[in-house]
Design a protein around this motif. Structure first.
Motif, PDB file in Angstrom:
ATOM      1  N   GLN A 105       0.847  -1.223   0.054  1.00  0.00           N
ATOM      2  CA  GLN A 105       0.185  -0.092   0.069  1.00  0.00           C
ATOM      3  C   GLN A 105       0.876   1.235  -0.221  1.00  0.00           C
ATOM      4  N   ASN A 106       1.766   1.251   0.746  1.00  0.00           N
ATOM      5  CA  ASN A 106       2.960   2.493   0.827  1.00  0.00           C
ATOM      6  C   ASN A 106       3.706   2.664  -0.390  1.00  0.00           C
ATOM      7  N   MET A 107       4.016   1.420  -0.874  1.00  0.00           N
ATOM      8  CA  MET A 107       4.640   1.693  -2.269  1.00  0.00           C
ATOM      9  C   MET A 107       3.544   2.254  -3.304  1.00  0.00           C
ATOM     10  N   ALA A 108       2.490   1.670  -3.335  1.00  0.00           N
ATOM     11  CA  ALA A 108       1.435   2.309  -4.424  1.00  0.00           C
ATOM     12  C   ALA A 108       1.480   3.792  -4.218  1.00  0.00           C
ATOM     13  N   ASP A 109       1.280   4.187  -2.997  1.00  0.00           N
ATOM     14  CA  ASP A 109       1.041   5.939  -2.731  1.00  0.00           C
ATOM     15  C   ASP A 109       2.465   6.312  -3.056  1.00  0.00           C
ATOM     16  N   LEU A 110       3.561   5.681  -2.864  1.00  0.00           N
ATOM     17  CA  LEU A 110       4.949   6.306  -3.041  1.00  0.00           C
ATOM     18  C   LEU A 110       4.874   6.525  -4.801  1.00  0.00           C
ATOM     19  N   LYS A 111       4.338   5.743  -5.396  1.00  0.00           N
ATOM     20  CA  LYS A 111       4.474   5.577  -6.970  1.00  0.00           C
ATOM     21  C   LYS A 111       3.686   6.849  -7.565  1.00  0.00           C
TER      22      LYS A 111
END
Length: 143
Positions: free
Chosen positions: A110-116
Motif C-alpha cells: 500500500q505504501n509503495m502504491a502511494d509512493l508510486k
C-alpha cells in the motif's frame, strides 16, 4: 477587415503545457488523499502555484490569439516557469522524508502504491516545467 494571424508552434506547446500543469495539479490532489500521505496534509503553495500557472498559460493563449505577439505577453511564460518550478520544489520537499521512510522502514504494498503516485505526480510537474521552458522560446501567433 480584420487581419488573419497565423498560429505558431508555441500555441500547441502552450496548450500542452497548460494541460500537463492541470494534470500535475490533479495528481498532487489525488496523492494528498492516499492513505499514507493524508496525514501530511495539503500544501497550499503547490496547489496555488500550479493553478495560477495553468490559468496564466490559458490567459496567454487567449491574449496572444486576440492581441497578437505583444512584448507584454512575454513575461507570462517566465512567471509560469517560476511558479511551476516552485510548485515542484514544494512537492518534492513535502514528500522527500516520506520517500525515505517508505523505502527503508515502511515498505509494504500500500505504501509503495502511494509512493508510486507521488513519484508520478512529481514527474508530471517536472514535465510541465520543462514544457513551460520550451514553449517560452516559441511564438503563440505569428504576425
Amino acid at each position: 477587415m480584420a487581419e488573419k494571424k497565423k498560429i505558431g508552434a508555441g500555441l500547441v506547446l502552450s496548450v500542452i503545457t497548460a494541460l500537463v500543469t492541470v494534470f500535475g495539479l490533479v495528481l498532487y490532489m489525488m496523492n494528498c488523499k492516499t492513505n499514507y500521505f493524508i496525514n501530511s496534509g495539503v500544501n497550499n503553495a503547490v496547489i496555488a502555484c500550479l493553478a495560477v500557472a495553468a490559468i496564466l498559460e490559458i490567459v496567454m493563449i487567449v491574449a496572444s490569439v486576440k492581441m497578437g505577439a505583444k512584448p507584454v505577453l512575454d513575461i507570462i511564460p517566465v512567471v509560469c516557469g517560476v511558479l511551476t518550478a516552485y510548485a515542484l520544489i514544494q512537492f518534492l520537499g513535502s514528500r522527500i522524508a516520506a520517500i525515505g521512510s517508505i523505502m527503508t522502514f515502511e515498505n509494504n504494498a500500500q505504501n509503495m502504491a502511494d509512493l508510486k503516485g507521488a513519484i508520478i505526480g512529481m514527474i508530471v510537474c517536472a514535465v510541465a516545467m520543462i514544457c513551460t521552458i520550451i514553449s517560452s522560446f516559441f511564438k503563440v501567433v505569428k504576425d
